[in-house]
Motif scaffolding. Structure first.
Motif, PDB file in Angstrom:
ATOM      1  N   GLN A  21       0.844  -1.179   0.000  1.00 56.61           N
ATOM      2  CA  GLN A  21       0.000   0.000   0.000  1.00 56.61           C
ATOM      3  C   GLN A  21       0.885   1.235   0.000  1.00 56.61           C
ATOM      4  OE1 GLN A  21      -2.545  -0.308   3.372  1.00 56.61           O
ATOM      5  NE2 GLN A  21      -3.252  -2.372   2.863  1.00 56.61           N
ATOM      6  N   SER A  22       0.290   2.368   0.000  1.00 51.31           N
ATOM      7  CA  SER A  22       1.043   3.615   0.064  1.00 51.31           C
ATOM      8  C   SER A  22       1.687   3.742   1.429  1.00 51.31           C
ATOM      9  CB  SER A  22       0.111   4.812  -0.178  1.00 51.31           C
ATOM     10  OG  SER A  22       0.813   6.013   0.070  1.00 51.31           O
ATOM     11  N   ALA A  23       3.021   3.985   1.469  1.00 56.12           N
ATOM     12  CA  ALA A  23       3.752   4.026   2.728  1.00 56.12           C
ATOM     13  C   ALA A  23       3.280   5.161   3.614  1.00 56.12           C
ATOM     14  CB  ALA A  23       5.247   4.166   2.448  1.00 56.12           C
ATOM     15  N   SER A  24       2.625   6.177   3.067  1.00 57.85           N
ATOM     16  CA  SER A  24       2.216   7.340   3.860  1.00 57.85           C
ATOM     17  C   SER A  24       0.817   7.198   4.430  1.00 57.85           C
ATOM     18  CB  SER A  24       2.283   8.615   3.002  1.00 57.85           C
ATOM     19  OG  SER A  24       1.396   8.500   1.898  1.00 57.85           O
ATOM     20  N   VAL A  25       0.106   6.106   4.048  1.00 60.89           N
ATOM     21  CA  VAL A  25      -1.276   5.921   4.506  1.00 60.89           C
ATOM     22  C   VAL A  25      -1.317   4.832   5.565  1.00 60.89           C
ATOM     23  CG1 VAL A  25      -3.622   5.339   3.811  1.00 60.89           C
ATOM     24  CG2 VAL A  25      -2.140   6.630   2.257  1.00 60.89           C
ATOM     25  N   PRO A  26      -1.668   5.117   6.835  1.00 56.90           N
ATOM     26  CA  PRO A  26      -1.722   4.096   7.882  1.00 56.90           C
ATOM     27  C   PRO A  26      -2.909   3.162   7.679  1.00 56.90           C
ATOM     28  CG  PRO A  26      -2.551   6.162   8.724  1.00 56.90           C
ATOM     29  CD  PRO A  26      -2.055   6.447   7.326  1.00 56.90           C
ATOM     30  N   ASP A  27      -2.774   1.942   8.175  1.00 61.71           N
ATOM     31  CA  ASP A  27      -3.912   1.021   8.169  1.00 61.71           C
ATOM     32  C   ASP A  27      -4.949   1.575   9.132  1.00 61.71           C
ATOM     33  OD1 ASP A  27      -5.150  -1.487   9.799  1.00 61.71           O
ATOM     34  OD2 ASP A  27      -4.929  -1.960   7.667  1.00 61.71           O
ATOM     35  N   PRO A  28      -6.154   1.843   8.692  1.00 64.76           N
ATOM     36  CA  PRO A  28      -7.124   2.555   9.531  1.00 64.76           C
ATOM     37  C   PRO A  28      -7.430   1.850  10.845  1.00 64.76           C
ATOM     38  CG  PRO A  28      -7.833   2.540   7.241  1.00 64.76           C
ATOM     39  CD  PRO A  28      -6.664   1.623   7.321  1.00 64.76           C
ATOM     40  N   ALA A  29      -7.752   0.556  10.783  1.00 62.80           N
ATOM     41  CA  ALA A  29      -8.126  -0.161  12.006  1.00 62.80           C
ATOM     42  C   ALA A  29      -6.935  -0.293  12.950  1.00 62.80           C
ATOM     43  CB  ALA A  29      -8.703  -1.534  11.661  1.00 62.80           C
ATOM     44  N   ALA A  30      -5.769  -0.657  12.407  1.00 64.36           N
ATOM     45  CA  ALA A  30      -4.582  -0.811  13.240  1.00 64.36           C
ATOM     46  C   ALA A  30      -4.183   0.521  13.862  1.00 64.36           C
ATOM     47  CB  ALA A  30      -3.435  -1.392  12.417  1.00 64.36           C
ATOM     48  N   ALA A  31      -4.262   1.604  13.053  1.00 65.82           N
ATOM     49  CA  ALA A  31      -3.898   2.923  13.569  1.00 65.82           C
ATOM     50  C   ALA A  31      -4.862   3.369  14.663  1.00 65.82           C
ATOM     51  CB  ALA A  31      -3.878   3.938  12.427  1.00 65.82           C
ATOM     52  N   ALA A  32      -6.159   3.067  14.487  1.00 61.22           N
ATOM     53  CA  ALA A  32      -7.153   3.450  15.489  1.00 61.22           C
ATOM     54  C   ALA A  32      -6.904   2.714  16.806  1.00 61.22           C
ATOM     55  CB  ALA A  32      -8.553   3.160  14.966  1.00 61.22           C
ATOM     56  N   LEU A  33      -6.609   1.426  16.719  1.00 64.06           N
ATOM     57  CA  LEU A  33      -6.326   0.649  17.924  1.00 64.06           C
ATOM     58  C   LEU A  33      -5.054   1.144  18.611  1.00 64.06           C
ATOM     59  CD1 LEU A  33      -7.208  -2.918  16.600  1.00 64.06           C
ATOM     60  CD2 LEU A  33      -8.342  -1.743  18.501  1.00 64.06           C
ATOM     61  N   PHE A  34      -4.051   1.474  17.798  1.00 66.00           N
ATOM     62  CA  PHE A  34      -2.788   1.977  18.353  1.00 66.00           C
ATOM     63  C   PHE A  34      -3.027   3.276  19.125  1.00 66.00           C
ATOM     64  CE2 PHE A  34       1.128   4.378  18.270  1.00 66.00           C
ATOM     65  CZ  PHE A  34       2.117   3.438  18.504  1.00 66.00           C
ATOM     66  N   GLN A  35      -3.767   4.188  18.520  1.00 68.80           N
ATOM     67  CA  GLN A  35      -4.040   5.473  19.165  1.00 68.80           C
ATOM     68  C   GLN A  35      -4.877   5.283  20.432  1.00 68.80           C
ATOM     69  OE1 GLN A  35      -2.732   8.505  18.213  1.00 68.80           O
ATOM     70  NE2 GLN A  35      -3.554   9.135  20.203  1.00 68.80           N
ATOM     71  N   ALA A  36      -5.854   4.369  20.369  1.00 68.60           N
ATOM     72  CA  ALA A  36      -6.684   4.095  21.545  1.00 68.60           C
ATOM     73  C   ALA A  36      -5.835   3.524  22.677  1.00 68.60           C
ATOM     74  CB  ALA A  36      -7.807   3.127  21.181  1.00 68.60           C
ATOM     75  N   GLY A  37      -4.867   2.680  22.317  1.00 64.10           N
ATOM     76  CA  GLY A  37      -3.976   2.121  23.322  1.00 64.10           C
ATOM     77  C   GLY A  37      -3.144   3.195  23.998  1.00 64.10           C
ATOM     78  N   ARG A  38      -2.622   4.142  23.193  1.00 65.46           N
ATOM     79  CA  ARG A  38      -1.834   5.248  23.751  1.00 65.46           C
ATOM     80  C   ARG A  38      -2.671   6.102  24.702  1.00 65.46           C
ATOM     81  NH1 ARG A  38      -0.016   9.236  20.293  1.00 65.46           N
ATOM     82  NH2 ARG A  38       1.085   9.993  22.129  1.00 65.46           N
ATOM     83  N   ASP A  39      -3.889   6.383  24.295  1.00 66.48           N
ATOM     84  CA  ASP A  39      -4.759   7.216  25.132  1.00 66.48           C
ATOM     85  C   ASP A  39      -5.052   6.519  26.467  1.00 66.48           C
ATOM     86  OD1 ASP A  39      -4.788   9.065  23.098  1.00 66.48           O
ATOM     87  OD2 ASP A  39      -6.738   8.410  22.290  1.00 66.48           O
ATOM     88  N   LEU A  40      -5.302   5.220  26.418  1.00 66.45           N
ATOM     89  CA  LEU A  40      -5.594   4.475  27.649  1.00 66.45           C
ATOM     90  C   LEU A  40      -4.366   4.436  28.574  1.00 66.45           C
ATOM     91  CD1 LEU A  40      -7.676   1.572  26.083  1.00 66.45           C
ATOM     92  CD2 LEU A  40      -8.512   3.211  27.786  1.00 66.45           C
ATOM     93  N   LEU A  41      -3.191   4.235  27.997  1.00 64.34           N
ATOM     94  CA  LEU A  41      -1.983   4.230  28.817  1.00 64.34           C
ATOM     95  C   LEU A  41      -1.719   5.606  29.421  1.00 64.34           C
ATOM     96  CD1 LEU A  41       0.629   1.981  26.974  1.00 64.34           C
ATOM     97  CD2 LEU A  41      -1.081   1.362  28.663  1.00 64.34           C
ATOM     98  N   ASP A  42      -2.026   6.671  28.674  1.00 61.18           N
ATOM     99  CA  ASP A  42      -1.860   8.022  29.221  1.00 61.18           C
ATOM    100  C   ASP A  42      -2.737   8.227  30.452  1.00 61.18           C
ATOM    101  OD1 ASP A  42      -0.017   8.712  27.325  1.00 61.18           O
ATOM    102  OD2 ASP A  42      -1.454   9.674  25.970  1.00 61.18           O
TER     103      ASP A  42
END
Length: 319
Positions: A21-42
């Motif tokens: 895929q395009s290297a500049s476009v994140p995987d939507p579901a994986a990126a959403a889970l990653f961000q949610a994980g960061r927010d929860l750890l914060d």
């Protein structure tokens, strides 16, 4: 500090899509889970935040996600899993796009390893002797490859259960406590089923004493029989009273029989005492004999004999 904070924008950045895929476009579901994980750890919610990272890793394996998972393991005290995750992140980081980002993630992983390794407990599972056919070894319920025996492996702190079994051998189980930063050796000592049944290594002198005791008692019994025979003979000839009712010497002289009777009585007493003493010594030898692996079976055979000129006993057996 959270791992996301350690790596600033590099580790905090969400995983990218596959190279197809395009290297500049994140995987939507994986990126959403990653961000949610960061927010929860914060917010200090490690349990749910780590679960988000693990879900993101399933959708799209990325070094940055795995580094956060390593920190989750470290927070839970699962040092071996954290160490393994850091190691895997280094390998996975080879696929990371961008040299600057790759170096930053490499640096975070190496610092994580450097922090954990002094605390990491390790065990070395080995077997005493050669591995028997069909050997199965488990560590905390998981199979251990035979090739791994003798190799130092990292583990989490706390109790470790090691089990082993093989056809014809008694199962082996040992639970050990491993502290942080320590290396513990666990040696599997398998015993055959016969060895496990238990036995004693009877000393030779005890067998010899037992055999001699049986022989002496058999001899004593034979001489007692001979004494009783003479007494019965004299009682019949002398009508029950050797002193008064014996016939004249021309018909019967009791002196030779008296000598024989007295000799048999003396031998009966002497051999009997010796036999009892020998058997007592044998019993002491059997009772105090040290335990050995293999149980031993002994078959002992004795036979008394009585002849016109004396008596005795024979002894034989398989030890």
């Amino acid at each position: 500090m959270l791992l996301a904070c350690l790596g600033a924008s590099f580790v905090a950045a969400p995983p990218r899509a596959a190279q197809a895929q395009s290297a500049s476009v994140p995987d939507p579901a994986a990126a959403a889970l990653f961000q949610a994980g960061r927010d929860l750890l914060d917010r200090g919610n490690w349990k749910e935040g780590c679960a988000k990272f693990e879900a993101s890793m399933i959708l799209y394996p990325a070094a940055s996600t795995l580094l956060n998972i390593a920190r989750c393991y470290e927070h839970e005290g699962k040092l071996a899993l954290a160490w393994s995750a850091y190691q895997r992140a280094i390998v996975l980081n080879r696929e990371t796009q961008g040299e600057e980002r790759k170096r930053a993630l490499e640096d975070v992983a190496q610092k994580g390893l450097a922090k954990i390794e002094p605390r990491l407990p390790r065990i070395k599972i080995a077997i005493n002797g050669s591995a028997p056919p069909g050997l199965r070894v488990t560590h905390n319920g998981k199979d251990v490859p035979i090739a791994l025996l003798g190799t130092v492996i990292p583990v989490d702190p706390g109790q470790q259960s090691i089990s082993a079994d093989a056809p014809g051998y008694e199962p082996f189980t040992q639970t050990v406590e491993v502290a942080e930063g320590k290396v513990l050796d666990v040696v599997i000592a398998l015993r055959t089923d016969e060895e496990a049944a238990g036995g004693r290594r009877i000393p030779i002198w005890a067998w010899a004493a037992g055999g001699a005791g049986v022989a002496l008692l058999a001899g004593a019994a034979a001489f007692r029989i001979d004494q009783a025979y003479i007494e019965g003979k004299q009682s019949g000839i002398c009508d029950g009273d050797v002193q008064k009712n014996c016939p004249p010497l021309a018909f019967y002289d009791p002196a030779p029989d008296n000598t024989r009777k007295n000799r048999s009585n003396a031998l009966f007493i002497g051999l009997g005492i010796g036999g009892v003493a020998a058997l007592s010594a044998a019993v002491v030898g059997f009772v105090t004999a040290p335990k050995t692996g293999a149980s031993r079976t002994a078959k002992l055979t004795t036979w008394p004999w009585v002849g016109p000129d004396g008596a005795g006993a024979g002894i034989g057996g398989r030890f």
